[in-house]
Design a protein around this motif. Structure first.
Motif, PDB file in Angstrom:
ATOM      1  N   TYR A  32      47.428  38.275  39.704  1.00 20.47           N
ATOM      2  CA  TYR A  32      47.619  38.001  41.115  1.00 20.47           C
ATOM      3  C   TYR A  32      47.688  36.499  41.321  1.00 20.47           C
ATOM      4  O   TYR A  32      47.092  35.720  40.568  1.00 20.47           O
ATOM      5  N   PHE A  40      51.111  48.634  32.775  1.00 21.61           N
ATOM      6  CA  PHE A  40      50.463  49.938  32.712  1.00 21.61           C
ATOM      7  C   PHE A  40      50.660  50.570  31.347  1.00 21.61           C
ATOM      8  O   PHE A  40      49.734  51.114  30.760  1.00 21.61           O
ATOM      9  N   GLY A  50      42.092  51.297  43.225  1.00 25.72           N
ATOM     10  CA  GLY A  50      41.735  50.041  43.870  1.00 25.72           C
ATOM     11  C   GLY A  50      40.559  49.341  43.256  1.00 25.72           C
ATOM     12  O   GLY A  50      40.127  48.311  43.750  1.00 25.72           O
ATOM     13  N   PHE A  97      44.773  34.814  39.361  1.00 25.11           N
ATOM     14  CA  PHE A  97      43.699  35.715  38.974  1.00 25.11           C
ATOM     15  C   PHE A  97      44.236  36.806  38.052  1.00 25.11           C
ATOM     16  O   PHE A  97      45.210  37.474  38.374  1.00 25.11           O
ATOM     17  N   PHE A 123      46.708  43.184  35.482  1.00 24.99           N
ATOM     18  CA  PHE A 123      47.419  42.569  36.593  1.00 24.99           C
ATOM     19  C   PHE A 123      47.219  41.054  36.575  1.00 24.99           C
ATOM     20  O   PHE A 123      46.189  40.559  36.112  1.00 24.99           O
ATOM     21  N   LEU A 168      39.377  47.090  40.772  1.00 22.75           N
ATOM     22  CA  LEU A 168      39.798  46.112  39.790  1.00 22.75           C
ATOM     23  C   LEU A 168      38.650  45.171  39.447  1.00 22.75           C
ATOM     24  O   LEU A 168      37.835  44.832  40.299  1.00 22.75           O
ATOM     25  N   PHE A 215      38.084  41.409  38.336  1.00 19.18           N
ATOM     26  CA  PHE A 215      38.848  40.174  38.362  1.00 19.18           C
ATOM     27  C   PHE A 215      38.214  39.114  37.469  1.00 19.18           C
ATOM     28  O   PHE A 215      36.996  39.056  37.306  1.00 19.18           O
ATOM     29  N   GLY A 216      39.070  38.277  36.911  1.00 16.49           N
ATOM     30  CA  GLY A 216      38.604  37.076  36.250  1.00 16.49           C
ATOM     31  C   GLY A 216      38.209  36.022  37.275  1.00 16.49           C
ATOM     32  O   GLY A 216      38.373  36.219  38.477  1.00 16.49           O
ATOM     33  N   LYS A 260      52.367  43.296  36.551  1.00 17.36           N
ATOM     34  CA  LYS A 260      51.380  44.283  36.132  1.00 17.36           C
ATOM     35  C   LYS A 260      51.838  44.953  34.836  1.00 17.36           C
ATOM     36  O   LYS A 260      53.022  45.017  34.539  1.00 17.36           O
ATOM     37  N   LEU A 265      50.643  40.209  44.242  1.00 13.95           N
ATOM     38  CA  LEU A 265      50.825  40.589  42.851  1.00 13.95           C
ATOM     39  C   LEU A 265      51.963  39.814  42.209  1.00 13.95           C
ATOM     40  O   LEU A 265      53.058  39.724  42.757  1.00 13.95           O
TER      41      LEU A 265
END
Lengths: 116, 115
Positions: free
Chosen positions: B36, B51, B101, B90, B34, B103, B105-106, B49, B46
């Motif tokens: 964001y 998948f 839910g 992000f 993802f 995730l 994150f960087g 994304k 968002l």
């Protein structure tokens, strides 16, 4: 999508006190999540708040420090207990809605806490 | 440990310049990815994304990202940025399927676009 409201949006707290953050969603959701963003760092998942059962905490986070309530499908609270300056962060509530079978998270605006 | 890293912490561009923000992840298996964005004073939302399927994904506002499995990368691109793209970006990853839910994150990249 989901609209998420958090209170307070920001607060300044004294060391040793506790603060409860509220999260209200405009629709019923099964799972709600609490993330933390410390200054200059990325978002970290604290716990998953499940309605009707205890929250599930991630490694490094414990219920005594971050008690969570989830009384219904649209509301949750996160308490930051016995705060220290290291708890100064933005706390974010997020949800996945039932209509979004893609893993997309919707976030609130966050609650910025400063602990003196 | 699973992690996501973003190479650029602060990027400054002029309007109409091209943008590429780097993102690498450390998952070994199936991964969901993802991007964001958080505009000033607003909440995280968002952008796009990935998948499965076409590794080149398109998101809102002209953004796109390419999943390169061999490089464990998911870089964000936009051919011509606008002043309104000023925001924090992000990258995030999840190796669970469905609505978990959870995730990773960087660290985030702050983009400043000069008019």
């Amino acid at each position: 999508s989901a609209v998420i409201s958090q209170k307070p949006s920001r607060d300044i707290c004294q060391r040793g006190t506790s603060l409860t953050i509220q999260c209200q969603v405009d629709s019923q959701v099964t799972m709600m999540f609490w993330y933390r963003q410390q200054p200059g760092q990325s978002l970290t998942l604290i716990a998953t708040a499940n309605q009707g059962s205890e929250a599930t905490y991630e490694s490094g986070f414990v219920i005594d420090k971050f008690p969570i309530s989830r009384p219904n499908l649209t509301f949750s609270t996160l308490t930051v207990s016995n705060m220290s300056p290291e708890d100064s962060s933005i706390y974010l509530c997020s949800v996945v809605t039932g209509a979004s079978n893609t893993g997309e998270l919707f976030f609130g605006e966050g609650s910025r806490l400063t602990v003196l | 440990a699973q992690s996501v890293s973003q190479h650029n912490h602060h990027v400054i561009l002029s309007e109409a310049a091209s943008l590429e923000l780097g993102c690498n992840y450390s998952y070994g298996g199936t991964v969901n990815l993802f991007w964001y964005v958080q505009y000033p004073g607003q909440h995280l939302q968002l952008l796009l994304k990935y998948f499965s399927g076409d590794p080149l994904v398109k998101g809102i506002k002209g953004f796109e990202a390419e999943f390169i499995k061999s490089k464990f990368s998911f870089n964000l691109r936009k051919p011509s940025v606008q002043w309104s793209d000023t925001a924090e970006y992000f990258c995030a990853a999840s190796h669970f399927s469905g609505n978990t839910g959870k995730l990773i994150f960087g660290q985030g990249t702050t983009l400043q676009v000069k008019p």
